[in-house]
Write a protein that holds these residues in place. Structure first.
Motif, PDB file in Angstrom:
ATOM      1  N   ASP A 119      29.654  36.598  36.703  1.00 27.78           N
ATOM      2  CA  ASP A 119      31.290  36.941  36.772  1.00 27.78           C
ATOM      3  C   ASP A 119      31.760  36.304  35.464  1.00 27.78           C
ATOM      4  N   GLY A 124      31.837  40.248  35.431  1.00 25.18           N
ATOM      5  CA  GLY A 124      33.416  40.283  35.817  1.00 25.18           C
ATOM      6  C   GLY A 124      34.388  39.913  34.803  1.00 25.18           C
ATOM      7  N   THR A 125      33.917  39.948  33.761  1.00 25.41           N
ATOM      8  CA  THR A 125      34.815  39.793  32.716  1.00 25.41           C
ATOM      9  C   THR A 125      34.457  40.963  31.515  1.00 25.41           C
ATOM     10  N   ASN A 150      34.389  43.737  33.855  1.00 27.77           N
ATOM     11  CA  ASN A 150      35.531  43.536  34.521  1.00 27.77           C
ATOM     12  C   ASN A 150      35.251  44.030  35.879  1.00 27.77           C
ATOM     13  N   TYR A 151      33.997  43.891  36.478  1.00 28.40           N
ATOM     14  CA  TYR A 151      33.808  44.317  37.841  1.00 28.40           C
ATOM     15  C   TYR A 151      34.400  43.308  38.895  1.00 28.40           C
ATOM     16  N   LYS A 152      35.046  43.930  39.629  1.00 29.55           N
ATOM     17  CA  LYS A 152      35.658  42.945  40.777  1.00 29.55           C
ATOM     18  C   LYS A 152      34.782  42.933  42.073  1.00 29.55           C
ATOM     19  N   TRP A 153      34.542  41.930  42.693  1.00 30.49           N
ATOM     20  CA  TRP A 153      33.643  41.794  43.719  1.00 30.49           C
ATOM     21  C   TRP A 153      34.178  41.779  45.004  1.00 30.49           C
ATOM     22  N   GLY A 154      35.241  42.611  45.269  1.00 30.66           N
ATOM     23  CA  GLY A 154      35.742  42.816  46.844  1.00 30.66           C
ATOM     24  C   GLY A 154      36.371  41.527  47.372  1.00 30.66           C
ATOM     25  N   LYS A 170      35.833  37.714  45.722  1.00 28.40           N
ATOM     26  CA  LYS A 170      35.090  36.909  44.832  1.00 28.40           C
ATOM     27  C   LYS A 170      33.583  37.097  44.643  1.00 28.40           C
ATOM     28  N   PHE A 171      33.232  36.500  43.545  1.00 24.16           N
ATOM     29  CA  PHE A 171      31.908  36.441  43.065  1.00 24.16           C
ATOM     30  C   PHE A 171      31.163  35.517  43.815  1.00 24.16           C
TER      31      PHE A 171
END
Length: 378
Positions: free
Chosen positions: A141, A176-177, A211-215, A217-218
């Protein structure tokens, strides 16, 4: 009565007799059809229930094989009545989506009355699974630029012997970034459309997920990352199952590493010169509740690590990994540089990950979620 009338009466009588005979035959045929349909349905149920029964046993013992026909216990389905059912369980090879797969063939033939029904189930020989968190050969993340440095990161799928498997991989990097390959890492992978890209610098942009968003939070624990209740991995490690071990001091590790190796470090402690020994395999966890357990200069003895690594923070990865790496902390290295990584690699391998996670998947009862099914045919 005249002859004409007599002929009419006799003719009508014959027609009625024929009609009655046909009705009787039709009635008998209808009964036979109903009995056959009923028996066929029961045979089908017996075959499918027997397959489920056998899969549950196979889940508890992945090496179990029965190459000559054997009988299902006659009282397994005692409420059904008299039946017979035979089965085999053997290794085979099948093609799935154009890819050759090693599989287990489970065949059942059940007989009830005069009807029979057969079921053939193909199961993957690797009873583990690839966790959804593994979106890349290297997943995090937080920022991965400095951590990866100039390594080789390949998200294309590879088998246990490092052989490339087309069209079944993941991203090389999933973050995630943002990610910037400033250290000349060679990166390859499989994009969201299943298209493979070989190792290259600069890498094709499709093999890096940013920048994947984990629905929401990671995952912030190894158990959450694998989809299990908190404490599951530690409990397996403490049980010693399949060579698993739990330590709070890395000096207490026993080699070779197998099963679940859980290293729980005190808050802020760094495992320096982290030696994984020779031919380490399985799930490696380096973690604490504060997400600040650190690994520095991780290496092996003339071999690669095969499986999945779940750690809070890692730097100086002087190790080859066949499987995947997942870093849990959002606070990864952003200042230091590592100049000794370029000869090392992280290559995604679904087979290595499945072999590693089977020790977790074997927990529980029944077969669903424990035996990966490739096909169920009747």
């Amino acid at each position: 009565m005249g002859k004409g009338s007599l002929i009419i009466v006799l003719g009508a009588s014959m027609v009625l007799s024929v009609m009655n005979l046909q009705l009787n035959k039709s009635s008998e045929q209808a009964v036979e059809n109903m009995v056959a349909y009923y028996n066929s349905s029961i045979a089908r149920d017996i075959a499918n229930q027997s397959a489920s029964y056998l899969l549950s046993q196979l889940a508890d013992s992945a090496s179990w094989r029965v190459t000559s026909p054997a009988s299902i216990p006659s009282d397994l389905f005692s409420d059904i009545g008299s039946y017979t059912a035979t089965y085999i369980i053997k290794d085979t090879v099948i093609w799935v989506s154009g890819v050759e797969r090693n599989a287990i063939k489970l065949g059942v033939t059940a007989v009830y009355g005069k009807e029979s029904h057969s079921v053939v189930v193909y199961a993957d020989r690797n009873f583990g699974y690839v966790p959804p968190v593994v979106r890349g050969a290297f997943t995090a993340d937080g920022p991965l630029d400095n951590t990866i440095s100039d390594m080789q990161i390949d998200g294309r799928d590879h088998d246990w012997n490092w052989k490339y498997i087309p069209g079944s991989g993941v991203f090389g990097i999933s973050s995630g970034t943002s990610f910037s390959n400033t250290k000349n890492a060679r990166i390859g992978g499989t994009d969201a459309n299943g298209i493979d890209y070989p190792l290259n610098f600069p890498e094709h942009p499709n093999v890096v997920e940013q920048n994947y968003k984990w629905g929401g939070k990671f995952p912030d624990s190894p158990d959450e990352a694998l989809g299990y209740p908190e404490g599951t991995l530690k409990a397996i490690a403490q049980s010693g199952k399949e060579g698993s071990q739990y330590v709070t001091n890395p000096k207490d590790l026993r080699y070779p590493l197998r099963g679940v190796t859980y290293v729980e470090l005190a808050s802020g402690v760094t495992w320096k010169s982290a030696n994984l020994g020779e031919s380490p395999e399985g799930i490696l966890v380096v973690h604490n509740a504060s997400l600040n357990a650190k690994v520095d200069n991780i290496h092996t003895k003339e071999s690669a690590f095969k499986g999945i690594i779940l750690a809070d923070y890692m730097f100086h990865l002087h190790v080859d990994v066949l499987g995947a790496v997942v870093l849990l902390s959002p606070n990864l290295e952003t200042k230091k540089e590592c100049k000794g990584n370029q000869d090392h690699k992280v290559f995604y391998s679904s087979e290595a990950i499945k072999r590693a996670t089977k020790v977790v998947a074997s927990e529980g009862s029944g077969w669903k979620g424990r035996v990966p099914i490739l096909g169920w045919r009747e």
